[in-house]
Design a protein around this motif. Structure first.
Motif, mmCIF file in Angstrom:
data_model
loop_
_atom_site.group_PDB
_atom_site.id
_atom_site.type_symbol
_atom_site.label_atom_id
_atom_site.label_comp_id
_atom_site.label_asym_id
_atom_site.label_seq_id
_atom_site.Cartn_x
_atom_site.Cartn_y
_atom_site.Cartn_z
ATOM 1 N N SER A 1 -31.056 -110.273 65.775
ATOM 2 C CA SER A 1 -32.166 -111.224 65.760
ATOM 3 C C SER A 1 -33.071 -110.858 64.589
ATOM 4 O O SER A 1 -32.939 -109.788 63.996
ATOM 5 N N ARG A 2 -33.992 -111.750 64.283
ATOM 6 C CA ARG A 2 -34.899 -111.512 63.156
ATOM 7 C C ARG A 2 -36.331 -111.807 63.570
ATOM 8 O O ARG A 2 -36.620 -112.899 64.064
ATOM 9 N N ILE A 3 -37.209 -110.822 63.436
ATOM 10 C CA ILE A 3 -38.638 -111.063 63.613
ATOM 11 C C ILE A 3 -39.154 -111.663 62.321
ATOM 12 O O ILE A 3 -39.210 -110.994 61.286
ATOM 13 N N VAL A 4 -39.504 -112.939 62.374
ATOM 14 C CA VAL A 4 -39.870 -113.649 61.147
ATOM 15 C C VAL A 4 -41.344 -113.500 60.811
ATOM 16 O O VAL A 4 -41.739 -113.614 59.644
ATOM 17 N N ILE A 5 -42.174 -113.254 61.819
ATOM 18 C CA ILE A 5 -43.603 -113.133 61.543
ATOM 19 C C ILE A 5 -44.282 -112.408 62.702
ATOM 20 O O ILE A 5 -43.885 -112.547 63.859
ATOM 21 N N MET A 6 -45.277 -111.632 62.359
ATOM 22 C CA MET A 6 -46.075 -110.909 63.347
ATOM 23 C C MET A 6 -47.495 -110.832 62.824
ATOM 24 O O MET A 6 -47.712 -110.560 61.646
ATOM 25 N N GLY A 7 -48.466 -111.122 63.666
ATOM 26 C CA GLY A 7 -49.855 -111.112 63.226
ATOM 27 C C GLY A 7 -50.791 -110.601 64.291
ATOM 28 O O GLY A 7 -50.577 -110.821 65.486
ATOM 29 N N VAL A 8 -51.832 -109.896 63.849
ATOM 30 C CA VAL A 8 -52.852 -109.354 64.742
ATOM 31 C C VAL A 8 -54.221 -109.625 64.130
ATOM 32 O O VAL A 8 -54.430 -109.373 62.933
ATOM 33 N N LYS A 9 -55.139 -110.140 64.916
ATOM 34 C CA LYS A 9 -56.497 -110.328 64.405
ATOM 35 C C LYS A 9 -57.046 -108.992 63.916
ATOM 36 O O LYS A 9 -56.853 -107.954 64.567
ATOM 37 N N PRO A 10 -57.741 -108.984 62.779
ATOM 38 C CA PRO A 10 -58.212 -107.725 62.201
ATOM 39 C C PRO A 10 -58.978 -106.817 63.152
ATOM 40 O O PRO A 10 -58.771 -105.607 63.149
ATOM 41 N N PRO B 1 -27.459 -107.387 76.180
ATOM 42 C CA PRO B 1 -26.746 -106.259 75.554
ATOM 43 C C PRO B 1 -25.923 -106.625 74.326
ATOM 44 O O PRO B 1 -25.546 -105.733 73.560
ATOM 45 N N ASP B 2 -25.622 -107.910 74.112
ATOM 46 C CA ASP B 2 -24.877 -108.274 72.904
ATOM 47 C C ASP B 2 -25.682 -107.990 71.644
ATOM 48 O O ASP B 2 -25.116 -107.726 70.577
ATOM 49 N N TYR B 3 -27.007 -108.060 71.760
ATOM 50 C CA TYR B 3 -27.866 -107.797 70.605
ATOM 51 C C TYR B 3 -27.966 -106.292 70.386
ATOM 52 O O TYR B 3 -28.377 -105.540 71.274
ATOM 53 N N THR B 4 -27.600 -105.863 69.184
ATOM 54 C CA THR B 4 -27.660 -104.436 68.855
ATOM 55 C C THR B 4 -28.617 -104.133 67.715
ATOM 56 O O THR B 4 -28.836 -102.969 67.383
ATOM 57 N N GLU B 5 -29.205 -105.178 67.122
ATOM 58 C CA GLU B 5 -30.047 -104.954 65.943
ATOM 59 C C GLU B 5 -31.118 -106.031 65.827
ATOM 60 O O GLU B 5 -30.874 -107.196 66.145
ATOM 61 N N ILE B 6 -32.302 -105.610 65.395
ATOM 62 C CA ILE B 6 -33.374 -106.544 65.068
ATOM 63 C C ILE B 6 -33.746 -106.336 63.605
ATOM 64 O O ILE B 6 -33.972 -105.200 63.171
ATOM 65 N N GLU B 7 -33.784 -107.429 62.859
ATOM 66 C CA GLU B 7 -34.262 -107.347 61.484
ATOM 67 C C GLU B 7 -35.757 -107.624 61.461
ATOM 68 O O GLU B 7 -36.216 -108.622 62.008
ATOM 69 N N LEU B 8 -36.497 -106.739 60.835
ATOM 70 C CA LEU B 8 -37.940 -106.908 60.673
ATOM 71 C C LEU B 8 -38.166 -107.357 59.228
ATOM 72 O O LEU B 8 -38.089 -106.559 58.302
ATOM 73 N N SER B 9 -38.386 -108.652 59.054
ATOM 74 C CA SER B 9 -38.481 -109.156 57.683
ATOM 75 C C SER B 9 -39.562 -110.225 57.584
ATOM 76 O O SER B 9 -39.864 -110.885 58.565
#
Length: 398
Positions: free
Chosen positions: A305-314, A337-345
């Motif tokens: 899977s791919r984390i496409v965006i992540m945000g936190v208020k300052p 369990p099929d997921y073995t990897e996360i892309e942080l991009s």
């Protein structure tokens, strides 16, 4: 060799624009062709809201035998163009054989078009849209890319730099191996935060889309305010983005955090659709769909899977709330369990805080993209600025 440059002005030429990468990457096993419908949507005024405040143009390049050898698109986002020291447009969807003469002919027409639009520089390769997709030139990590990430051969770097494109910023994508445990310190912080009564986390609910669109808008426009040349996202744009994601969205992959009911952070992850759509080679006609249906299950299984965006208020960026979001995400992944990897991009070099977060969860380097800038007046230089480390303090001071 003499090359012929053709502006895309009809459906036949638009088809040839889409076919160009299929020709050039025919023998490259790492390449995954984006769906034609997605690319065409970017250049459709009816589907891309950026046309309401911008313009775009496309070209293909053929040799003397009318064989496809390259393509390029140029565009101007007028909301953002004039926020730079010099008005700056963009280029993207560049593909070309390993021939400097051909590449320069494509760069020249894109430059001339941008200049005619009043621009004094152009960034590339970028997207005529948000920067979560089709952004940057791949310079390290020549592997099958995840959905929305640019792929290109190594020689593109020389073509860009020989033309005079200069480094503007780099983008790092890290991979998180789900078969390995998270660092113990990270889980202690996550457990401490998630047990605090004033904090709560919940995943996206399609039946309450309006609530989460508003939460995303509030968090994004607060968290990104210190980014260089920031332009707020409109609520309508956010709703359109959510609508476009519905076909492949997994609600449990999208999380929001709240502090006493106030939205303060989000994390959006999608399955790596490239693992499935590579079979289609960009096309969704009957025969390609049939080929997809008949393909072995192993070729259609999601493992990344791919984390496409992540945000936190300052003002909440030192609260550890990011750890709590990752805790909930990890609980979801344990049930898949099929997921073995996360892309942080991807994370730019102008965002050291997010890079530190990637390191804290145990993610490792996977690939590097570069966004270049071509200044039409070569006597000036500019690169992207660093996001201030003290953004939380800046908010608290106001």
């Amino acid at each position: 060799m003499k090359y012929n440059l053709l502006e895309v002005t009809n459906k036949k030429l638009a088809k040839r624009f889409l076919d160009t990468p299929r020709v050039l990457y025919k023998n490259d096993k790492n390449y995954v062709c984006p769906l034609d419908s997605i690319i065409e949507g970017i250049f459709s005024p009816d589907r891309n809201e950026f046309f309401s405040h911008g313009a775009a143009c496309r070209w293909i390049l053929t040799d003397e035998n009318d064989q496809l050898v390259g393509r390029i698109a140029a565009f101007v986002n007028r909301k953002k163009a004039y926020t730079f020291q010099q008005p700056t447009g963009g280029i993207g969807f560049f593909e070309c054989i390993n021939d400097q003469e051909a590449a320069f002919q494509l760069f020249d027409i894109a430059r001339q078009w941008n200049q005619a639009q009043g621009m004094q520089a152009m960034d590339g390769p970028i997207n005529f849209g948000e920067n979560d997709n089709f952004w940057g030139l791949l310079v390290e990590g020549f592997m099958p890319q995840s959905f929305g990430m640019n792929y290109n051969p190594p020689y593109y770097k020389n073509l860009f730099e020989n033309y005079g494109f200069q480094f503007y910023f780099e983008q790092i994508s890290n991979h998180l191996d789900l078969t390995k445990p998270f660092p113990e310190r990270f889980w202690k912080i996550a457990d401490w935060v998630r047990r605090k009564e004033e904090y709560s986390c919940e995943h996206f609910d399609p039946n309450n889309e309006e609530r989460y669109a508003k939460a995303f808008s509030e968090i994004y426009n607060d968290a990104w305010q210190f980014h260089e040349n920031f332009v707020p996202m409109t609520f309508d744009a956010i709703k359109k983005a959510l609508t476009s994601m519905k076909a492949f969205m997994i609600p449990e992959f999208i999380w929001f955090a709240f502090h006493q009911g106030e939205p303060i952070a989000f994390e959006i992850m999608i399955p790596d659709l490239n693992q499935k759509i590579r079979i289609l080679n960009g096309k969704t006609d009957f025969w390609n769909k049939l080929q997809f249906l008949l393909a072995p299950r192993s070729e259609k299984k999601f493992t990344r899977s791919r984390i496409v965006i992540m945000g936190v208020k300052p003002k909440f960026q030192k609260s550890g709330i990011e750890s709590a979001l990752f805790w909930h995400m990890n609980e979801v992944m344990r049930r898949k369990p099929d997921y073995t990897e996360i892309e942080l991009s991807w994370v730019g070099d102008f965002n050291p805080k997010m890079r530190q977060l990637h390191e804290s969860v145990g993610a490792t380097f996977a690939k590097r993209h570069i966004t270049y800038r071509k200044l039409f007046d070569s006597s000036t230089e500019q690169r992207s600025s660093i996001i201030p480390v003290d953004t939380r303090e800046k908010i608290l001071e106001n």
